[in-house]
Every structure is written in C-alpha cells, then in structure tokens.
Enzyme design. Structure first.
Site, PDB file in Angstrom:
ATOM      1  CG  HIS A 426      -1.721   1.250   1.364  1.00  0.00           C
ATOM      2  ND1 HIS A 426      -1.292   2.311   2.131  1.00  0.00           N
ATOM      3  CD2 HIS A 426      -2.883   1.636   0.779  1.00  0.00           C
ATOM      4  CE1 HIS A 426      -2.177   3.287   2.037  1.00  0.00           C
ATOM      5  NE2 HIS A 426      -3.146   2.899   1.233  1.00  0.00           N
ATOM      6  CB  CYS A 761      33.845  -0.668 -23.352  1.00  0.00           C
ATOM      7  SG  CYS A 761      35.179  -1.857 -23.107  1.00  0.00           S
TER       8      CYS A 761
END
Length: 808
Positions: A426, A761
């Site tokens: 909730h 990279c």
C-alpha cells in the site's frame, strides 16, 4: 429487467463497459470471467451487488440527506474534522434498515454460489466504487474488504460494512482531492468464491516494472497465506521478474528472483467475528521461495494475456495491476482482481527526470526504494493510525506499515519510510501515485530514526533506498528526449548494476557496449565460485564453521550451491540484456584480479598472492587453467542459460585480457565444452583490445573473434609502462597520449580491414569529450559510455559528425 435496475449481476453478465453499474473492480472481474476463462485463465466465480442496490438503500432508508448534512462543513485538511464526520456517516449507513427485497436477492445469489462450490461456501466481499481506477486515480483500497465470509447472515453484515466503507476517512479525503462528488459515486459489492491461499500463497503482480515503467517485464510479488498482507505491506514478499517478449516465444524467461522474509501469514479462523488471523511462518519456509519456476511462468502468462486483452479492448497499451492466489487444496493458480496501472501509464515518455544528491550524508537505514525521487524533512514517527492528527505537512512519515486509513496524511508528507512491505504494498503504490519518495522494508526504521530528526530519503540509487541524517542538497535534471539527435556512431552504455538497467534503458542508446560481470558477482553472489563448488568438502573441516555459516546465510533457498552461482549470475546478466533487448549487450567475462577474487567469501582458500595482480593471473589466462576452469564453467552455464533458455540472444560474449591468439583459442575451446560455440545460435564472441599485442596482431585476432572493444584504461597502462593504481606515476597516465592514440587508430583501421566490429568501452570518452571526438574522426563503430555522460557526449558527437560531413 434492465441491467441498471437489477440488484444482482453475475460475473458472466458483466463487461468492462459496466463500470457505472458495478464499479471498476467488478466490471473487470466480469470482463475476465467472460473472456479469459475460456483461454485458460482461472478466475473464481461470483456476483456483483450493483450500484443500483446502494442507491436503493439510501432512498428506501431515507438517509441521503442525513449524510449530506453531516458532510456540509467537511474540511479534509483538518484531520479531526475528517475523522469525526467520517465516523458519523458510517454509523448512519450501518444503522440504516436494509430493504428486505435487497436482503432476499443477496441471499438467493449466495445460495446459487453454494450450489456451485458447496454449502456455506467461503467468499470474499469487496467494495467496487463506480469511479474506481480512472486513468489518473486509483480508488483501489479506498473501501473495505472482508475475507472468509460464510453463511447468508454473515454475508449481509459484511455487505452493510462494505456500503458504509464508501465513507471511510481515506475515501472521503481521496475523493475530495480528486474533485469527485461524494453523491455521484456509488458503491457496488463483489461477492467472490475465496481461493484457499491461506493454505498456500498469494500476491500482487504488475504487467510492467513498477519502479521504472519498463514495459517488457512482469513483476510478481508473493508470500504465504491470504493476499492482504502483501497488499498492505505487512510482509516483505518474494519478488520475481519475467521478460515478456521471450516468454511469448515459449522461453523460460524468469530474469530475477529475490527471497523476501515472509515472517507472517494470514489464515482462516473459525471465529465468525474475526474470520482471519496472522500466524508466524516457520523459519525454513521463510528462507525458500514461495513459488516454483513453473508457477512463476504460469502467472506471467496470465499477466501478459490479461494485458493483451485490455490493451486490445482499449485500442492502446494498457498495463495492468493484478492480484493472484494459489489454492492450497488443488494447487491451482487464480486471478482474483485486475485493474489498470495508474502511474507509469500516465507519464510523458519523452521526458526523463533525474534526481541527484549533491552531498553525502551519514546513512541511518536502508530498504527497498520506491520510484527514483528524493525528499527531505523532519521525521515524525507514528506507530498507530490514531496518532495521525499529530502529523504536519512536509514531515517525513516513519511508521511500521500503512493501510488506506493513513492516506489523509500520506498526501502531505515529503517522504515515507516503513519497517515492513515490498514494492507492491500500500505505501509503495500510494507514494508512486502521489509522486513522493518512499523506502519500504527497512525492518527497524522506526528505531534507527529519531523522532523530529532532519532526514533525507533517497530512491535515486537503484533498488536500494537510503535514509540519510540531515537535509541534504539535491538537484533535478530534466531532459526532453525528443530533442536528442541521432548519430552515425553508435552510442552504447557501460553498465554494471542490474537494478538500474530498466531505468537506464530509457536514455537514448544503441545497446550496452560493456556489461561487467564483476559487480553481479561482488554484490549478488559475494562468494568465490570454487568455495561453492567445494562446499561439501569445506564443510567437513571444523575450521570452516564460520565460513559455512556465511555461505548458508547468503545461499538460502538453494540446496545446490553451484546452482546459486549460475542462477544469480544468469539473472544479473539477463536483467541487463532484457532491459536493452533486442539491441546488442556485450557481456565481459569476469575480470577480477587475484587479490579481488581473494576478497570474495572463501577466496583466500583458492587465490595466490601476487606482487602485481594487475598484470598477473587475470582474464583469459584463468579460464583454461586447471586451477580455475571448473569455476569458469559456471560462468559459461549462466551465459548459456541466458541465451538459450531465456531466449536473450542479443547477448554477445567478450573475453578480457587475452594476451595471445593461442590463449584466445584455448578460451573458445573451453566455452565449446559448455555448448557456447561461436556462430551457434548467432553467438558472437568479442575480445577486449587492451594489450599492445591485440593491436599488433589485429589480423590474427580477427580470424578467431567477431569484434574488438578497446579498453583504454589497460591499453594506456601497458603502452606507457605504468601501474594505473600507483599515485606516484598517476601524473603520467593519460589516455590522450599520442602513443595510445596511434595504437587506437591502428586497431580501428585493422579491424575494418578484416570486416570486424570495433568499439571502445574504456573510461576516456566518458571523461574527455575531445577524446570522443577523436574516435569519431577515426570512424570507430561504437562508443560505450557511462550512463550519466551519454546525453552530453551524444550532443558533442552529433556536432562533430556534422562538421566532418561539411568538410567532405
């Protein structure tokens, strides 16, 4: 009789167009029962007590004017005013005379349900408001639910309470905020056969990722017993992710599994006044997954079928929020509720907002992050809903867990912190809708945080949420993706953290140029692979008692310790691959140095002490070594699972620190032993270009590999002959040195000569925009960057490409 004049409508009489008659929840149950049950999705039968019945109750009992008079001077900002008026209205409805005709209709419908399921059958009685789950409002949970209701008299009593719950404090407050008229909204009630999940498991699932809005994953949470504990956040549930595109191709597409603590479960009682109760879950059950892989796949198939059905009906993509339950008597899985997802489906997909902390603070506690926001304020620890009148706007709500009764103060909080709950509880759902940061499942946040303490709640660092001491400075960056140019040079990402992959996938990109295994091993596995392989042998030595305890704690839920390594590594890689699918994701095999391997749990039993591990036993040289090849086999099995079983064939494999061509051949041979054969199932194998020998012998390396990725960090170190970890020579270290740039130019030319892909990279293009421009000038195929530099570097590269085009 016309539908809108009936008190009772059965699920097979309803469709999604009947929201005005029976509310969103019941209309959706009818839609699924009628259309999806024939397709194999199990939905328990039931009936709706219509909104007409509710209006009849108000009219026949003459109480509408009393309710209007009570709410005349309503002020939802005054909590005491709200509570007083809410209670008075509920009592008016509870004390109203129930029309006999309505009572008879309800009892008759219930008797028919008993014919189908057995005498005094157990039912769930749920409210369904007629304005429920509009695109920008989730009314779910605003009214009451009653479980294990048996017998006609108990049912009538539950219905009265349900009707009264249209005026719970949170429902009144919520409607007022959303500008809904209290009297144009009516309440319908769903009466549905219970699934005996008190004897098994239940939970919540979404057809998208609740945190990032990533559309290609089903997110499932589960715990033992009835589902209310998961919905309210009373337990920290297990969490599972399933990748939709390859699931639909028949693959075993589970890409992530996390065990939750699941300390309590809700079960039936024989007490009519209190038909359910919570009991403690036995410890062995807490430490294992509550669903099997087969069950996870079944639920994910249900979720995709439901999403597809509602999307087709709506004419646009419609992600769904669902509740599921497993029957402990039959072992069957059921869907008991489904409603539209109301947060990410409403967001502008062309805009990215990034919250960034500008200073570091002391971490008080951490838990699961909900969303990606940051908020700060004074803490207010409230353990019971009766204390909410003490809460002030802008404070941080710190509590054990929330339920809908807390909503009047949640909307004025700057952030929320709870002890219990997962990312579908909730507190999580409401905070997402309200747009405030929330950290759930901290275990003892209410003890670690002091009352009236200034704190900062950050959900901006991935799946872990942090609560810091003090009000820390932060900024919000907003980017309009529609204005980001495309480039000829592929812009890829360097990524190590699976938990951030879904979020990062929204940044404009052409895939992942470097997915590092090291982070997954360090953070999700933490144990040396050989310690897991030799678990039984280690266990026999009394000296290893503490080591075995550590391994057992980390690997709970796994009796086969090797499987723990394989599955965790596979899930980490798969999460990254799924986030960017079908774009290329280049996964570099583990590249720890021996000292870093030694730091893993059990690592000192297997690792040598090297004087210079940076250029020692690392990368390719480990994979075919008798001392490590068995451990490398676990990596291969994980990668095979990702590509073959999960269907993520966008994964390419990259070998780091491969000194010689002969070494490359040996590693490829080891991979083949585990059915990872270059070319089979479209597998491409790359090699890191980070040693001068890779450049000098580019033609020879091209014969055995499909592509190269330049690792500028190590290439600079080995070209300039320095230790990049040594501060004594750090002033010499520079990737922009002419010698390094000449080698990079040479290898780009060589790769293209051999028709091999070539990218970079390393860190340099992320740190130095001028270096990225140099790479564009050399016509490199791709540049892989750290996520935070992708957009600014792309803009510079687009500008550079434009200038080069003009020169031509």
């Amino acid at each position: 009789m016309e539908k809108d004049k009936m008190f009772i409508l059965w699920f097979d009489q309803l469709g999604i167009e009947d929201v005005g008659l029976v509310g969103g929840k019941n209309a959706s149950l009818g839609e699924m029962y009628k259309n999806l049950t024939p397709k194999g999705i199990k939905i328990p039968n039931g009936f709706a007590i219509t909104a007409h019945a509710y209006r009849c109750l108000l009219e026949k009992s003459g109480i509408e004017q009393q309710i209007r008079d009570t709410l005349k001077d309503l002020d939802t900002k005054d909590i005491h005013n709200l509570m007083t008026r809410g209670k008075k209205v509920r009592n008016i409805i509870l004390n109203a005379e129930f029309p006999q005709e309505l009572k008879d209709c309800i009892k008759e419908a219930y008797s028919h349900l008993c014919i189908q399921y057995g005498q005094d059958t157990d039912v769930a009685v749920r409210s369904s408001a007629t304005a429920e789950d509009l695109p920008d409002a989730s009314f779910a949970g605003q009214q009451e639910t009653f479980l294990n209701i048996t017998g006609p008299e108990m049912l009538i009593e539950a219905c009265k309470k349900c009707f009264a719950s249209l005026f719970t404090n949170r429902a009144i407050s919520y409607r007022q905020d959303k500008n809904f008229d209290h009297f144009t909204i009516a309440l319908s009630i769903g009466v549905q056969k219970m699934v005996r999940s008190d004897l098994a498991t239940s939970g919540v699932m979404f057809s998208i990722d609740t945190e990032s809005g990533f559309q290609n994953a089903v997110f499932i949470t589960g715990s033992y017993g009835l589902g209310e504990n998961v919905v309210l956040g009373a337990v920290n549930p297990d969490e599972y992710y399933v990748f939709k595109p390859t699931l639909k191709k028949g693959k075993k597409a589970i890409i992530s599994k996390t065990i939750g603590s699941k300390e309590i479960k809700m079960i039936y009682t024989k007490d009519g006044s209190k038909p359910t109760k919570n009991i403690k879950v036995p410890e062995p059950d807490q430490k294992r997954f509550c669903l099997s892989d087969k069950e996870i796949i079944t639920l994910a198939k249900y979720a995709t079928a439901i999403e597809d059905h509602y999307s087709k009906k709506a004419g646009h993509f419609k992600p769904m929020d669902m509740e599921w339950a497993k029957d402990g008597n039959t072992g069957e899985l059921f869907i008991v509720q489904a409603r539209p997802e109301t947060v990410h489906s409403q967001k502008d997909k062309n805009k990215i907002k990034k919250y960034i902390l500008k200073e570091q603070g002391k971490i008080i506690i951490k838990g699961e992050s909900v969303g990606e926001l940051i908020g700060a304020g004074q803490s207010n620890i409230i353990m019971d809903v009766h204390g909410i009148t003490q809460f002030k706007k802008g404070q941080v709500l710190v509590t054990d867990m929330t339920d809908p009764d807390w909503e009047p103060i949640m909307k004025i909080a700057s952030a929320i912190v709870t002890n219990r709950g997962g990312r579908t509880c909730h507190a999580a759902i409401i905070s997402r809708e309200l747009g405030i940061p929330c950290v759930v499942g901290t275990i003892d946040g209410t003890k670690a945080i002091k009352n009236k303490q200034d704190i900062t709640v950050s959900c901006a660092s991935g799946e872990v949420g942090y609560v810091y001491n003090g009000k820390l400075k932060y900024v919000i960056d907003e980017v309009n993706l529609a204005k980001i140019p495309s480039t000829k040079t592929k812009i890829m990402m360097n990524l190590a953290t699976p938990s951030q992959a879904f979020e990062m996938s929204f940044i404009p990109n052409e895939g992942v140029g470097l997915a590092r295994e090291e982070f997954i091993i360090n953070s999700y596995i933490r144990i040396h692979p050989l310690a897991l392989m030799n678990y039984n042998k280690i266990k026999k030595d009394p000296k290893n008692t503490e080591l075995i305890k550590q391994i057992d704690d980390i690997t709970q839920g796994y009796t086969d310790k090797k499987e723990f390594f394989i599955e965790k590594l596979a899930h980490g890689i798969a999460t990254i691959a799924a986030a960017f699918y079908p774009k290329d994701v280049i996964v570099r095999l583990s590249d720890f140095k021996s000292n870093e391997y030694a730091n893993l749990i059990g690592g000192t039993l297997y690792e040598p002490t090297e004087d210079n591990p940076m250029i020692g036993w690392r990368g390719a040289s480990r994979y075919y070594s008798d001392k490590y090849r068995d451990a490398f086999g676990l990596e291969c099995k994980a990668l095979k699972r990702v590509r073959d079983d999960m269907g993520l064939t966008n994964v390419k494999i990259m070998i780091p620190f491969c000194r010689t061509v002969e070494e490359g051949k040996k590693v490829l041979a080891e991979m083949e032993k585990h059915n990872l054969k270059r070319g089979k199932n479209s597998l491409e194998v790359y090699v890191m270009c980070e040693i001068p020998s890779n450049v000098i012998l580019v033609d020879e390396f091209s014969k055995i590999f499909d592509g190269f990725s330049i690792g500028s960090n190590d290439l600079t170190q080995l070209t300039l002959g320095l230790d990049r970890d040594s501060e004594l020579v750090s002033h010499i270290y520079d990737e922009r040195n002419e010698a390094v740039k000449k080698l990079i130019t040479q290898v780009i030319v060589g790769a293209k000569r051999n028709k091999r892909k070539i990218g970079i990279c390393g860190q340099a293009p992320s740190d130095f925009p001028d270096f990225a421009e140099f790479l564009v000038e050399q016509h490199i195929d791709s540049i892989s960057l750290n996520p935070d530099t992708v957009i600014k570097t792309r803009l510079k590269i687009a500008k550079k490409e434009k200038s080069l085009k003009r020169k031509k």
